[in-house]
Structure formats: C-alpha cells, structure tokens
Design an enzyme around this catalytic site. Structure first.
Site, PDB file in Angstrom:
ATOM      1  N   ARG A  45       0.818  -1.220   0.000  1.00  0.00           N
ATOM      2  CA  ARG A  45       0.000   0.000   0.000  1.00  0.00           C
ATOM      3  C   ARG A  45       0.850   1.266   0.000  1.00  0.00           C
ATOM      4  O   ARG A  45       0.454   2.284   0.560  1.00  0.00           O
ATOM      5  CB  ARG A  45      -0.945   0.041   1.203  1.00  0.00           C
ATOM      6  CG  ARG A  45      -2.053  -0.970   1.173  1.00  0.00           C
ATOM      7  CD  ARG A  45      -3.085  -0.585   0.104  1.00  0.00           C
ATOM      8  NE  ARG A  45      -4.214  -1.495   0.145  1.00  0.00           N
ATOM      9  CZ  ARG A  45      -5.298  -1.284   0.896  1.00  0.00           C
ATOM     10  NH1 ARG A  45      -5.400  -0.216   1.624  1.00  0.00           N
ATOM     11  NH2 ARG A  45      -6.266  -2.175   0.876  1.00  0.00           N
ATOM     12  N   ARG A  49      -3.404   7.042   0.689  1.00  0.00           N
ATOM     13  CA  ARG A  49      -3.890   8.277   1.329  1.00  0.00           C
ATOM     14  C   ARG A  49      -2.937   8.938   2.304  1.00  0.00           C
ATOM     15  O   ARG A  49      -3.168  10.062   2.715  1.00  0.00           O
ATOM     16  CB  ARG A  49      -5.222   7.984   2.027  1.00  0.00           C
ATOM     17  CG  ARG A  49      -6.365   7.784   1.049  1.00  0.00           C
ATOM     18  CD  ARG A  49      -7.543   7.143   1.712  1.00  0.00           C
ATOM     19  NE  ARG A  49      -7.162   5.812   2.178  1.00  0.00           N
ATOM     20  CZ  ARG A  49      -7.997   4.932   2.681  1.00  0.00           C
ATOM     21  NH1 ARG A  49      -9.269   5.225   2.834  1.00  0.00           N
ATOM     22  NH2 ARG A  49      -7.572   3.741   3.077  1.00  0.00           N
ATOM     23  N   ARG A  58      -6.633  11.598  -6.140  1.00  0.00           N
ATOM     24  CA  ARG A  58      -7.797  10.812  -5.772  1.00  0.00           C
ATOM     25  C   ARG A  58      -9.053  11.690  -5.792  1.00  0.00           C
ATOM     26  O   ARG A  58     -10.112  11.287  -6.284  1.00  0.00           O
ATOM     27  CB  ARG A  58      -7.533  10.209  -4.396  1.00  0.00           C
ATOM     28  CG  ARG A  58      -8.680   9.613  -3.660  1.00  0.00           C
ATOM     29  CD  ARG A  58      -9.051   8.265  -4.206  1.00  0.00           C
ATOM     30  NE  ARG A  58     -10.115   7.696  -3.400  1.00  0.00           N
ATOM     31  CZ  ARG A  58     -11.365   8.141  -3.395  1.00  0.00           C
ATOM     32  NH1 ARG A  58     -11.724   9.147  -4.164  1.00  0.00           N
ATOM     33  NH2 ARG A  58     -12.270   7.569  -2.620  1.00  0.00           N
ATOM     34  N   ASP A  95      -6.631  -2.800  -7.524  1.00  0.00           N
ATOM     35  CA  ASP A  95      -7.169  -3.421  -6.317  1.00  0.00           C
ATOM     36  C   ASP A  95      -7.463  -4.889  -6.594  1.00  0.00           C
ATOM     37  O   ASP A  95      -7.724  -5.264  -7.742  1.00  0.00           O
ATOM     38  CB  ASP A  95      -8.458  -2.724  -5.874  1.00  0.00           C
ATOM     39  CG  ASP A  95      -8.776  -3.042  -4.415  1.00  0.00           C
ATOM     40  OD1 ASP A  95      -8.226  -2.379  -3.520  1.00  0.00           O
ATOM     41  OD2 ASP A  95      -9.552  -3.994  -4.169  1.00  0.00           O
ATOM     42  N   TYR A 171     -14.787 -11.720  -0.051  1.00  0.00           N
ATOM     43  CA  TYR A 171     -15.450 -10.433  -0.326  1.00  0.00           C
ATOM     44  C   TYR A 171     -16.690 -10.633  -1.188  1.00  0.00           C
ATOM     45  O   TYR A 171     -17.707  -9.959  -1.014  1.00  0.00           O
ATOM     46  CB  TYR A 171     -14.486  -9.462  -1.020  1.00  0.00           C
ATOM     47  CG  TYR A 171     -13.475  -8.854  -0.069  1.00  0.00           C
ATOM     48  CD1 TYR A 171     -13.814  -7.757   0.725  1.00  0.00           C
ATOM     49  CD2 TYR A 171     -12.190  -9.373   0.046  1.00  0.00           C
ATOM     50  CE1 TYR A 171     -12.896  -7.199   1.608  1.00  0.00           C
ATOM     51  CE2 TYR A 171     -11.267  -8.824   0.921  1.00  0.00           C
ATOM     52  CZ  TYR A 171     -11.625  -7.742   1.708  1.00  0.00           C
ATOM     53  OH  TYR A 171     -10.716  -7.198   2.584  1.00  0.00           O
TER      54      TYR A 171
HETATM   55  O1  CP3 Z   1       0.277   0.732  -3.243  1.00  0.00           O
HETATM   56  C1  CP3 Z   1      -0.372  -0.306  -3.379  1.00  0.00           C
HETATM   57  O2  CP3 Z   1      -0.265  -1.294  -2.622  1.00  0.00           O
HETATM   58  C2  CP3 Z   1      -1.182  -0.406  -4.643  1.00  0.00           C
HETATM   59  C3  CP3 Z   1      -2.431  -0.911  -4.794  1.00  0.00           C
HETATM   60  C4  CP3 Z   1      -3.314  -1.739  -3.858  1.00  0.00           C
HETATM   61  C5  CP3 Z   1      -4.521  -1.253  -3.290  1.00  0.00           C
HETATM   62  N1  CP3 Z   1      -5.166  -2.302  -2.711  1.00  0.00           N
HETATM   63  C6  CP3 Z   1      -5.005   0.135  -3.384  1.00  0.00           C
HETATM   64  C7  CP3 Z   1      -6.085   0.592  -2.502  1.00  0.00           C
HETATM   65  C8  CP3 Z   1      -3.199  -3.072  -3.510  1.00  0.00           C
HETATM   66  C9  CP3 Z   1      -2.064  -4.038  -3.794  1.00  0.00           C
HETATM   67  C10 CP3 Z   1      -4.397  -3.427  -2.798  1.00  0.00           C
HETATM   68  C11 CP3 Z   1      -4.666  -4.784  -2.328  1.00  0.00           C
HETATM   69  C12 CP3 Z   1      -5.880  -5.045  -1.561  1.00  0.00           C
HETATM   70  N2  CP3 Z   1      -7.129  -4.464  -1.708  1.00  0.00           N
HETATM   71  C13 CP3 Z   1      -5.994  -6.051  -0.580  1.00  0.00           C
HETATM   72  C14 CP3 Z   1      -4.890  -7.010  -0.183  1.00  0.00           C
HETATM   73  C15 CP3 Z   1      -3.898  -6.399   0.737  1.00  0.00           C
HETATM   74  C16 CP3 Z   1      -4.441  -6.097   2.119  1.00  0.00           C
HETATM   75  O3  CP3 Z   1      -4.460  -4.917   2.456  1.00  0.00           O
HETATM   76  O4  CP3 Z   1      -4.755  -7.053   2.842  1.00  0.00           O
HETATM   77  C17 CP3 Z   1      -7.302  -6.034  -0.091  1.00  0.00           C
HETATM   78  C18 CP3 Z   1      -7.876  -6.919   1.000  1.00  0.00           C
HETATM   79  C19 CP3 Z   1      -8.020  -5.034  -0.813  1.00  0.00           C
HETATM   80  C20 CP3 Z   1      -9.448  -4.669  -0.707  1.00  0.00           C
HETATM   81  C21 CP3 Z   1      -9.610  -3.264  -0.284  1.00  0.00           C
HETATM   82  N3  CP3 Z   1      -9.389  -2.176  -1.104  1.00  0.00           N
HETATM   83  C22 CP3 Z   1     -10.002  -2.796   0.977  1.00  0.00           C
HETATM   84  C23 CP3 Z   1     -10.349  -3.675   2.175  1.00  0.00           C
HETATM   85  C24 CP3 Z   1     -10.023  -1.404   0.900  1.00  0.00           C
HETATM   86  C25 CP3 Z   1     -10.499  -0.453   1.972  1.00  0.00           C
HETATM   87  C26 CP3 Z   1      -9.491  -0.245   3.017  1.00  0.00           C
HETATM   88  C27 CP3 Z   1      -8.920   1.124   2.921  1.00  0.00           C
HETATM   89  O5  CP3 Z   1      -7.711   1.242   3.197  1.00  0.00           O
HETATM   90  O6  CP3 Z   1      -9.676   2.036   2.623  1.00  0.00           O
HETATM   91  C28 CP3 Z   1      -9.589  -1.022  -0.393  1.00  0.00           C
HETATM   92  C29 CP3 Z   1      -9.399   0.349  -0.908  1.00  0.00           C
HETATM   93  C30 CP3 Z   1      -8.055   0.730  -1.413  1.00  0.00           C
HETATM   94  N4  CP3 Z   1      -7.236  -0.092  -2.162  1.00  0.00           N
HETATM   95  C31 CP3 Z   1      -7.400   1.985  -1.249  1.00  0.00           C
HETATM   96  C32 CP3 Z   1      -6.183   1.915  -1.939  1.00  0.00           C
HETATM   97  C33 CP3 Z   1      -5.161   3.003  -2.113  1.00  0.00           C
HETATM   98  C34 CP3 Z   1      -7.976   3.194  -0.507  1.00  0.00           C
HETATM   99  C35 CP3 Z   1      -9.094   3.756  -1.305  1.00  0.00           C
HETATM  100  C36 CP3 Z   1      -9.101   5.247  -1.500  1.00  0.00           C
HETATM  101  O7  CP3 Z   1      -8.087   5.840  -1.915  1.00  0.00           O
HETATM  102  O8  CP3 Z   1     -10.163   5.812  -1.285  1.00  0.00           O
END
Ligand code: CP3
Length: 369
Positions: A45, A49, A58, A95, A171
């Site tokens: 990640r 943010r 964003r 994602d 999910y």
């Molecule tokens: O920098 C990176 O790692 C690049 C991309 C990336 C994202 N999600 C961007 C993201 C990667 C590799 C993921 C993987 C992901 N997504 C996982 C596996 C890793 C983990 O964290 O366990 C999972 C379970 C998800 C599903 C997901 N996506 C969730 C549960 C959420 C909400 C949690 C949160 O932090 O808000 C997301 C949203 C998400 N994915 C964001 C980002 C940058 C935040 C959304 C936003 O910017 O509004």
C-alpha cells in the site's frame, strides 16, 4: 562451466549463475536468492492516502475505481512513492477486487467503510459471473502496466498482483469486509462442491489475469491472501494453499522466470507448508511471524519479505529504528526484501517512511558472500 554459483548449499537457488544475477535489478536479485549488502525495499500500500499528492489525484478522479481504471492516473499514483522514497519495487496501482468487478459482480467503495459488493447468495448466483467479460474490462490495468514499464527508473522492479482465490471469494460472498467470515465459511463447509466451483473459477480468471499482466510488462507477481488466517489446517490447505499452488503452476508453465511472492497473512505455522509446497519464490511475512523461526525454518527454502508492524510507522523515531534493525539483523543475512507485515496506515507521516528507507539503506550485513 566452472562459473561460480549463487549458493553451494542445498537451497532451491543452487545452480544460478552469479554473473547473470548480478546484472539484475536489486529486487529481482533477492527473489532469485541473492543476498545483497543491504536488502531491497518496498511497502504494501505504498501508494495511498498517507501521501498528500495521492489525495490530490484521488479527489480529482472522483472515485477510487476511476483512479484504478484510468491508465495515466493509475500510472502517476504508482510513481508517486517511487519519486519520493526511491523504493526498489513499484506495485501496480489497482485493487484485488477488480476481478469480481470484471466478472460482472457490482462493486463500489464507500467512504469510511471500504469495499462493498452485491453479495453472492449461494450456488445459483455463480451463473451471474461471466469470465467472458474479463479481458475487455481489465484492459485499462494492462495499459497502466505498459505505461509504467517505460516510466519507471531502470533499477525499479514492476510488481503485478492479484488477490488469492479465498480472499477474493470472501469479499464476493460477504459483500465486503467481514469480522467472522460466517457466510463464506457456511458455504464452504456446507456445500464444498459448489464452493470449489467458485474457487476454480477464480483460479482460472486469476491465472489469465496474471499472465496478461506479465505480457504487458509485470516483472514479479504478488498474490495477496489477506484472510488466510481464519481457517483450520485442512480448510487452509484446500481453500488457500491449493488454489495458490495451482495459480503459481499455471503461470509458471508459461512464464517460468517470473518470480512469485505469496502473502498468506495469518497462516502462522502453516507458512512452512506454503514455503515447501506452493512453488513460490518468496513469502511475505505478516507482523506476527517470529523472526528466528522464519530465519531457521523458512529462509533456507524461499526468499523472505516483511514484516515491520505498520503501526511503528505511526510512531517513528528510535522505537521504529530499533525494530527495523532487529528485522534486518535477523533476516538480512539471507535472501530478503524489506516490507511491512501488512499495508501502510493512512495516518502514517511520510517522513517516517523516509527515515525507514534511510535506516535500511545504511544497514550492512555482517558476512560477505
Ligand atoms: O500501493 C499499493 O499497494 C497499490 C495498490 C493496492 C490497493 N489495494 C489500493 C487501494 C493493492 C495491492 C491493494 C490490495 C488489496 N485491496 C488487498 C490485499 C492487501 C491487504 O491490504 O490485505 C485487499 C484486502 C483489498 C481490498 C480493499 N481495497 C479494501 C479492504 C479497501 C479499503 C481499506 C482502505 O484502506 O480504505 C480497499 C481500498 C483501497 N485499495 C485503497 C487503496 C489506495 C484506498 C481507497 C481510496 O483511496 O479511497
């Protein structure tokens, strides 16, 4: 013929030609089993943010999914942490849930809540999933990868990724994040035949998705099984390990040189089974995995990645430094990539990440190869 090899012991890396390995990017070297003076680093990640420049993009994009599906924008936010911190790995901005989205399951992200999906209610809903939509729907992701390959610095490795079948299925069935996974577990225990059809469909879709990512330019693949830590052993083997094994085998059959990193978060002692049986090149350790055990039991078989508690980056200072150095001292004498034990928190001060990278880059291993 009489060239030096990377390792003379009984490790899986035996036989690699050192002169070839040394020409590679640091992250790829570590994945081939090479031990660097100081390990390569990237963070799960790392785009997100906690960076003001991400928040700006964003907001302009309007929604997180818009950002994921706009190749120029997704490329830009992938590059942001590379410019700021000079990480050795750049992970594609996307994602894990774009796969169910591409299969036709409605997906949206709610501010302050996270992902939401129109939950699959049971076997009858499997017919709603359409693998025929994958290629077209995921085209922007492949376009992002192509842009990144020309935009990234020469020494930075491009990491493609996907969610592992169990985590993605959870999910799809729970309709979002879950506390206890009872809906998904009830399905898996109650009707394993139809549950395995869902998992098989995801194995197939994910393998194709990853192969196309590689064709577009991804150099390494990471599979995220973020929720693998909720199962007893037999179910872990059936729903987490086996599907990951199948994906690794399928992708490697066509692309044998592309390394795989698996992240079976929460697997505990079952990390050992994953190291021995999955076919992966590297394992990403969650925060709870003991360093001494990982060094003795896992590192002789695979490259390790991890596992700083992301909460330490909220604190910074010497508490952070001491823990980072303990990880480096324990795992840096073997094939190793520095990372977190899970994703970076959105309240992380970016200067603590700068400090982290400085600590890693100034650390030196004791032995020389
Ligand atoms: O920098 C990176 O790692 C690049 C991309 C990336 C994202 N999600 C961007 C993201 C990667 C590799 C993921 C993987 C992901 N997504 C996982 C596996 C890793 C983990 O964290 O366990 C999972 C379970 C998800 C599903 C997901 N996506 C969730 C549960 C959420 C909400 C949690 C949160 O932090 O808000 C997301 C949203 C998400 N994915 C964001 C980002 C940058 C935040 C959304 C936003 O910017 O509004």
């Amino acid at each position: 013929m009489d060239k030096e090899t990377a390792d003379t012991g009984d490790s899986p890396f035996q036989g690699k030609d050192v002169s070839d390995i040394k020409n590679e990017k640091p992250l790829l070297r570590a994945l081939r089993g090479d031990i660097l003076e100081s390990p390569p680093v990237w963070l799960m990640r790392q785009a997100g943010r906690y960076l003001p420049e991400y928040r700006e993009r964003r907001t302009k994009a309007g929604s997180f999914l818009n950002l994921c599906y706009s190749p120029e924008e997704a490329c830009e936010v992938t590059l942001q942490p590379i410019r700021r911190f000079g990480f050795d790995g750049a992970i594609l901005f996307s994602d894990i849930l774009v796969v169910p989205d591409a299969l036709g399951q409605k997906l949206w992200f709610e501010e302050g809540i996270g992902p939401r999906l129109e939950a699959l209610q049971g076997p009858q809903d499997l017919a709603l999933l359409d693998p025929g939509r994958l290629e077209e729907h995921l085209r922007p992701v492949y376009a992002t990868i192509s842009l990144l390959r020309t935009a990234l610095p020469e020494t930075t490795t491009l990491i493609g990724f996907a969610g592992a079948p169990w985590t993605v299925a959870s999910y799809m069935i729970e309709g979002g994040s879950s506390r206890d996974f009872f809906a998904a577990k009830r399905w898996a225990y109650g009707d394993p035949e139809s549950f395995s059809r869902l998992i098989d469909l995801l194995v197939e879709a994910t393998s194709g998705y990853l192969l196309t990512q590689i064709e577009a330019g991804a150099e390494v693949i990471q599979l995220f099984d973020s929720w693998s830590g909720v199962w007893p052993e037999a179910a872990f083997r059936r729903w987490c390990l086996e599907p990951m094994q199948q994906i690794v085998a399928r992708v490697k059959a066509a692309q044998p040189d592309v390394p795989f990193i698996l992240f079976p978060r929460g697997a505990g002692p079952l990390y050992k089974a994953v190291a021995e049986e999955s076919g992966a090149d590297a394992l990403s350790l969650d925060t709870t995995v003991p360093l001494g055990w990982a060094k003795d039991v896992l590192q002789p078989q695979v490259t390790l990645q991890g596992n700083l508690d992301p909460a330490l980056l909220l604190v910074g200072g010497e508490a952070q430094d001491r823990t980072v150095e303990a990880i480096l001292d324990a795992l840096g004498e073997g094939p190793f990539i520095f990372n977190l034990g899970h994703g970076i928190n959105k309240n992380t001060p970016p200067e603590n990440v700068t400090r982290l990278v400085e600590t890693i880059r100034s650390w030196r291993r004791r032995e020389n190869s």
